[in-house]
Design a protein around this motif. Structure first.
Motif, PDB file in Angstrom:
ATOM      1  N   TYR A  61      12.847  31.542  22.163  1.00 40.34           N
ATOM      2  CA  TYR A  61      13.709  31.961  23.280  1.00 40.34           C
ATOM      3  C   TYR A  61      13.687  30.934  24.416  1.00 40.34           C
ATOM      4  O   TYR A  61      14.732  30.578  24.963  1.00 40.34           O
ATOM      5  CB  TYR A  61      13.289  33.332  23.819  1.00 40.34           C
ATOM      6  N   ARG A  62      12.494  30.458  24.789  1.00 40.06           N
ATOM      7  CA  ARG A  62      12.392  29.474  25.872  1.00 40.06           C
ATOM      8  C   ARG A  62      13.118  28.179  25.506  1.00 40.06           C
ATOM      9  O   ARG A  62      13.828  27.598  26.324  1.00 40.06           O
ATOM     10  CB  ARG A  62      10.921  29.172  26.196  1.00 40.06           C
ATOM     11  N   THR A  63      12.957  27.746  24.267  1.00 38.76           N
ATOM     12  CA  THR A  63      13.581  26.491  23.836  1.00 38.76           C
ATOM     13  C   THR A  63      15.097  26.634  23.744  1.00 38.76           C
ATOM     14  O   THR A  63      15.833  25.723  24.124  1.00 38.76           O
ATOM     15  CB  THR A  63      12.992  26.038  22.490  1.00 38.76           C
ATOM     16  N   LEU A  64      15.583  27.780  23.266  1.00 33.96           N
ATOM     17  CA  LEU A  64      17.028  28.006  23.218  1.00 33.96           C
ATOM     18  C   LEU A  64      17.624  27.972  24.623  1.00 33.96           C
ATOM     19  O   LEU A  64      18.692  27.404  24.842  1.00 33.96           O
ATOM     20  CB  LEU A  64      17.354  29.325  22.522  1.00 33.96           C
ATOM     21  N   LYS A  65      16.931  28.555  25.582  1.00 31.36           N
ATOM     22  CA  LYS A  65      17.406  28.521  26.975  1.00 31.36           C
ATOM     23  C   LYS A  65      17.425  27.091  27.499  1.00 31.36           C
ATOM     24  O   LYS A  65      18.409  26.655  28.100  1.00 31.36           O
ATOM     25  CB  LYS A  65      16.545  29.401  27.879  1.00 31.36           C
TER      26      LYS A  65
ATOM     27  N   LEU B 136      17.573  24.227  25.758  1.00 30.01           N
ATOM     28  CA  LEU B 136      18.615  23.457  25.072  1.00 30.01           C
ATOM     29  C   LEU B 136      20.017  23.843  25.552  1.00 30.01           C
ATOM     30  O   LEU B 136      20.900  22.994  25.658  1.00 30.01           O
ATOM     31  CB  LEU B 136      18.502  23.636  23.554  1.00 30.01           C
ATOM     32  N   THR B 137      20.209  25.126  25.881  1.00 30.81           N
ATOM     33  CA  THR B 137      21.484  25.583  26.430  1.00 30.81           C
ATOM     34  C   THR B 137      21.701  24.987  27.820  1.00 30.81           C
ATOM     35  O   THR B 137      22.781  24.462  28.121  1.00 30.81           O
ATOM     36  CB  THR B 137      21.539  27.123  26.493  1.00 30.81           C
ATOM     37  N   ASP B 138      20.672  25.043  28.662  1.00 26.93           N
ATOM     38  CA  ASP B 138      20.763  24.480  30.017  1.00 26.93           C
ATOM     39  C   ASP B 138      21.052  22.981  29.981  1.00 26.93           C
ATOM     40  O   ASP B 138      21.743  22.450  30.854  1.00 26.93           O
ATOM     41  CB  ASP B 138      19.480  24.737  30.809  1.00 26.93           C
ATOM     42  N   GLN B 139      20.533  22.288  28.967  1.00 28.96           N
ATOM     43  CA  GLN B 139      20.748  20.846  28.820  1.00 28.96           C
ATOM     44  C   GLN B 139      22.114  20.531  28.204  1.00 28.96           C
ATOM     45  O   GLN B 139      22.512  19.375  28.138  1.00 28.96           O
ATOM     46  CB  GLN B 139      19.660  20.229  27.942  1.00 28.96           C
ATOM     47  N   GLY B 140      22.813  21.553  27.712  1.00 27.78           N
ATOM     48  CA  GLY B 140      24.109  21.347  27.091  1.00 27.78           C
ATOM     49  C   GLY B 140      24.035  20.854  25.651  1.00 27.78           C
ATOM     50  O   GLY B 140      25.046  20.471  25.070  1.00 27.78           O
ATOM     51  N   ARG B 141      22.852  20.881  25.063  1.00 22.82           N
ATOM     52  CA  ARG B 141      22.692  20.405  23.685  1.00 22.82           C
ATOM     53  C   ARG B 141      23.116  21.454  22.665  1.00 22.82           C
ATOM     54  O   ARG B 141      23.459  21.128  21.537  1.00 22.82           O
ATOM     55  CB  ARG B 141      21.250  19.969  23.450  1.00 22.82           C
ATOM     56  N   ILE B 142      23.059  22.728  23.052  1.00 19.51           N
ATOM     57  CA  ILE B 142      23.525  23.824  22.206  1.00 19.51           C
ATOM     58  C   ILE B 142      24.344  24.752  23.092  1.00 19.51           C
ATOM     59  O   ILE B 142      24.305  24.648  24.322  1.00 19.51           O
ATOM     60  CB  ILE B 142      22.369  24.600  21.527  1.00 19.51           C
ATOM     61  N   HIS B 143      25.075  25.669  22.471  1.00 23.36           N
ATOM     62  CA  HIS B 143      25.779  26.677  23.262  1.00 23.36           C
ATOM     63  C   HIS B 143      25.791  28.003  22.501  1.00 23.36           C
ATOM     64  O   HIS B 143      25.739  28.027  21.273  1.00 23.36           O
ATOM     65  CB  HIS B 143      27.186  26.226  23.643  1.00 23.36           C
ATOM     66  N   PRO B 144      25.819  29.091  23.265  1.00 26.57           N
ATOM     67  CA  PRO B 144      25.839  30.415  22.644  1.00 26.57           C
ATOM     68  C   PRO B 144      27.228  30.770  22.131  1.00 26.57           C
ATOM     69  O   PRO B 144      28.238  30.351  22.697  1.00 26.57           O
ATOM     70  CB  PRO B 144      25.409  31.348  23.776  1.00 26.57           C
ATOM     71  N   VAL B 145      27.253  31.521  21.056  1.00 25.41           N
ATOM     72  CA  VAL B 145      28.482  32.056  20.470  1.00 25.41           C
ATOM     73  C   VAL B 145      28.242  33.548  20.311  1.00 25.41           C
ATOM     74  O   VAL B 145      27.243  33.957  19.718  1.00 25.41           O
ATOM     75  CB  VAL B 145      28.747  31.430  19.081  1.00 25.41           C
ATOM     76  N   THR B 146      29.123  34.373  20.849  1.00 27.92           N
ATOM     77  CA  THR B 146      28.961  35.817  20.726  1.00 27.92           C
ATOM     78  C   THR B 146      29.900  36.336  19.647  1.00 27.92           C
ATOM     79  O   THR B 146      31.114  36.174  19.743  1.00 27.92           O
ATOM     80  CB  THR B 146      29.248  36.525  22.061  1.00 27.92           C
TER      81      THR B 146
END
Length: 118
Positions: free
Chosen positions: A35-39, A41-51
């Protein structure tokens, strides 16, 4: 490892899938670290959430315009690299709606689930 899992995935992954795949190389990896790493990586723009269907999945950024296919049999989500909708940015939709972006998720059976069972 979490970034590598998402970079090589065939589609967006849920937290449990990320954990399971990453644990194959890092058996001691815990859910809180995921969870911490996903957050991060998301904050860095390296990944993004898809709902999809109310669930948050994650995928690597920078894959260009694409959509998703969700298999109703096995539950896997795949990335589709072709767009089934000819609706470019700036299109004025009836009623005065101006299109800025669009997302499409197709539902059905993936090739493996649709294959005839021997």
């Amino acid at each position: 490892m979490i970034s590598r899992v998402l970079d090589t995935a065939e589609g967006p992954l849920g937290v449990a899938e990320v954990l399971e795949r990453a644990q194959s190389d890092l058996p001691g990896l815990g859910i809180a670290t995921v969870y911490r790493t996903l957050k991060l990586l998301t904050d860095q723009g390296r990944i993004h959430p898809v709902t999809l269907d109310g669930e948050t999945l994650y995928e690597a950024s920078g894959r260009g315009h694409h959509h998703h296919f969700s298999c109703t049999s096995c539950g896997k989500v795949f990335t589709l690299h072709t767009c089934p909708v000819a609706l470019p940015r700036g299109t004025v939709y009836p009623g005065g709606f101006i299109v800025e972006a669009h997302e499409v998720t197709l539902y059905g059976r993936c090739p493996q689930c649709a294959a005839p069972q021997a």
